[in-house]
Enzyme design. Structure first.
Site, short mmCIF file in Angstrom:
data_model
loop_
_atom_site.label_atom_id
_atom_site.label_comp_id
_atom_site.label_asym_id
_atom_site.label_seq_id
_atom_site.Cartn_x
_atom_site.Cartn_y
_atom_site.Cartn_z
N HIS A 13 -15.87 -0.16 3.48
CA HIS A 13 -15.60 -0.20 2.04
C HIS A 13 -16.92 -0.36 1.27
O HIS A 13 -17.95 -0.69 1.85
CB HIS A 13 -14.67 -1.36 1.70
CG HIS A 13 -13.24 -1.08 2.07
ND1 HIS A 13 -12.74 -1.29 3.33
CD2 HIS A 13 -12.20 -0.57 1.34
CE1 HIS A 13 -11.47 -0.94 3.37
NE2 HIS A 13 -11.12 -0.50 2.19
N ASN A 62 0.87 -1.18 0.00
CA ASN A 62 0.00 0.00 0.00
C ASN A 62 0.90 1.23 0.00
O ASN A 62 1.60 1.48 0.97
CB ASN A 62 -0.92 0.01 1.22
CG ASN A 62 -1.95 1.13 1.15
OD1 ASN A 62 -1.64 2.23 0.67
ND2 ASN A 62 -3.15 0.88 1.61
N LYS A 69 -16.79 -5.06 -2.36
CA LYS A 69 -15.54 -5.65 -1.84
C LYS A 69 -15.80 -7.08 -1.38
O LYS A 69 -16.79 -7.37 -0.73
CB LYS A 69 -14.99 -4.79 -0.68
CG LYS A 69 -13.63 -5.26 -0.21
CD LYS A 69 -12.95 -4.22 0.67
CE LYS A 69 -11.67 -4.74 1.29
NZ LYS A 69 -10.65 -5.07 0.29
N GLY A 99 -7.17 -5.65 3.95
CA GLY A 99 -5.74 -5.87 4.20
C GLY A 99 -5.15 -4.72 5.02
O GLY A 99 -4.30 -4.93 5.88
P1 NAD Z 1 -4.96 -3.33 -13.90
O1 NAD Z 1 -5.30 -4.72 -14.33
O2 NAD Z 1 -5.94 -2.25 -14.12
O3 NAD Z 1 -3.58 -2.87 -14.62
C1 NAD Z 1 -2.48 -3.72 -14.82
C2 NAD Z 1 -1.90 -3.38 -16.18
O4 NAD Z 1 -0.66 -4.08 -16.34
C3 NAD Z 1 -2.82 -3.82 -17.35
O5 NAD Z 1 -3.05 -2.73 -18.21
C4 NAD Z 1 -2.00 -4.91 -18.02
O6 NAD Z 1 -2.22 -4.96 -19.43
C5 NAD Z 1 -0.59 -4.48 -17.69
N1 NAD Z 1 0.41 -5.53 -17.85
C6 NAD Z 1 0.27 -6.87 -17.63
N2 NAD Z 1 1.42 -7.51 -17.94
C7 NAD Z 1 2.29 -6.55 -18.35
C8 NAD Z 1 3.64 -6.59 -18.80
N3 NAD Z 1 4.30 -7.75 -18.91
N4 NAD Z 1 4.24 -5.43 -19.13
C9 NAD Z 1 3.58 -4.27 -19.06
N5 NAD Z 1 2.29 -4.17 -18.65
C10 NAD Z 1 1.66 -5.31 -18.30
O7 NAD Z 1 -4.55 -3.45 -12.37
P2 NAD Z 1 -4.36 -2.27 -11.31
O8 NAD Z 1 -5.60 -2.07 -10.53
O9 NAD Z 1 -3.72 -1.09 -11.99
O10 NAD Z 1 -3.32 -2.96 -10.28
C11 NAD Z 1 -2.08 -3.43 -10.73
C12 NAD Z 1 -1.35 -4.09 -9.58
O11 NAD Z 1 -1.04 -3.11 -8.57
C13 NAD Z 1 -2.13 -5.18 -8.85
O12 NAD Z 1 -1.23 -6.18 -8.44
C14 NAD Z 1 -2.71 -4.45 -7.64
O13 NAD Z 1 -3.01 -5.32 -6.57
C15 NAD Z 1 -1.56 -3.55 -7.31
N6 NAD Z 1 -1.91 -2.36 -6.52
C16 NAD Z 1 -1.00 -1.97 -5.57
C17 NAD Z 1 -1.21 -0.81 -4.84
C18 NAD Z 1 -0.14 -0.36 -3.88
O14 NAD Z 1 -0.31 0.67 -3.23
N7 NAD Z 1 1.00 -1.07 -3.79
C19 NAD Z 1 -2.36 -0.04 -5.05
C20 NAD Z 1 -3.28 -0.46 -6.03
C21 NAD Z 1 -3.03 -1.62 -6.77
#
Ligand code: NAD
Length: 269
Positions: A155, A124, A159, A165
């Site tokens: 939420h 996060n 959800k 989490g």
């Molecule tokens: P999403 O599915 O909207 O976006 C993911 C993108 O990655 C898609 O457009 C997909 O085509 C692309 N992708 C897949 N494989 C790829 C590759 N090899 N090269 C380049 N691009 C590729 O998902 P999202 O909601 O944007 O979330 C993405 C990730 O981030 C998830 O794992 C989510 O849990 C995580 N997340 C983390 C936080 C945080 O604060 N750490 C916050 C939100 C989401």
């Protein structure tokens, strides 16, 4: 700093592009997507509805590794992370890893890459949530178990998991601050003849409704006073701006794994 975004057409990717336009220190040099994504070849401005002069007009979604970038921000899918990290190591690039759901094997590749390049890794990246975690840890240490601790999260109705989490992370931080094992003191919701509240219990409660993105409140309740610390998320830009801040913070860092605690200065790097 020259930054490349992996997963640029995704939900987080688009928020990152929007946020980066507001920061003078960021120069987005690449918007990377998987090779079969329909956005490949189109201009970033067309897809994201971004009208900022700060974004290069010619910038297109591409599937090539961004060698020109100094830092990579990865919000993609867990199965892509191993290859992405290999490329970043080969090019000596700093890395912000936001992608979640990594397997144990994939996590090992993060530790291995961190011997070569600096990596901020956080499930996060919201600055507010990470600040809340620290406030809760410190408050719990200072107030002790005489202040009854309750965590309430809310939420949207769609959800699928409960508690969130983040609520679990807050409970861990609370238990950590008190020096106790969460498993031994956690109470998830209450119903029926529960008996009196045991000293030191940590209550965790989940509310669901409407389109609430994510609210978390931690209460410390004594007979004479009550302290409530609340965080409310309004948009995914909260995660995006934290990730960009982490990327900028990585400039000139030694190889290693860092968290948002380092980025916020709660832990020395
Ligand atoms: P999403 O599915 O909207 O976006 C993911 C993108 O990655 C898609 O457009 C997909 O085509 C692309 N992708 C897949 N494989 C790829 C590759 N090899 N090269 C380049 N691009 C590729 O998902 P999202 O909601 O944007 O979330 C993405 C990730 O981030 C998830 O794992 C989510 O849990 C995580 N997340 C983390 C936080 C945080 O604060 N750490 C916050 C939100 C989401």
């Amino acid at each position: 700093m020259k930054i490349a975004i992996l997963g640029a057409a995704g939900r987080m990717g688009q928020n990152l592009l929007r946020c980066a336009c507001k920061l003078n220190e960021c120069d987005i040099v690449a918007a990377v997507e998987r090779s079969d994504h329909p956005a490949i070849g189109t201009r970033v401005k067309e897809i994201s509805g971004i009208r900022s002069d700060r974004l290069n007009d010619a910038l297109c979604f591409a599937d090539e590794w961004p060698e020109a970038a100094e830092a990579i921000i990865d919000f993609t899918f867990h199965t892509t992370v191993v290859d992405n990290l290999e490329n970043a190591v080969a090019n000596g690039q700093a890395y912000v890893l936001g992608t979640t759901g990594l397997s144990d094997e994939e996590k090992q590749s993060v530790y291995a890459a961190a011997t070569q390049v600096p990596i901020v890794w956080a499930p996060n990246m919201s600055l507010g949530v990470n600040l809340l975690l620290e406030l809760v840890r410190r408050s719990a240490a200072i107030l002790g178990p005489d202040y009854d601790a309750e965590i309430v999260e809310m939420h949207h109705r769609l959800k699928k998991d409960a508690p969130s989490g983040t609520a679990l992370g807050l409970a861990e931080a609370l238990a950590d601050g008190r020096g106790v094992n969460l498993k031994e003191v956690a109470c998830y919701g209450r119903e029926g003849i529960t008996g009196e509240r045991p000293r030191g219990e940590i209550g965790i409660h989940a509310l669901r409704g409407g389109s609430v993105i994510g609210d978390h409140t931690v209460m410390f309740v004594a007979d004479e006073e009550r302290i409530e610390i609340t965080h409310k998320a309004n948009s995914r830009e909260a995660f995006a701006s934290g990730a960009l801040r982490a990327a900028l913070w990585l400039a000139g860092r030694k190889p290693g794994i860092y968290t948002m605690r380092h980025v916020l200065g709660f832990e020395t790097a």
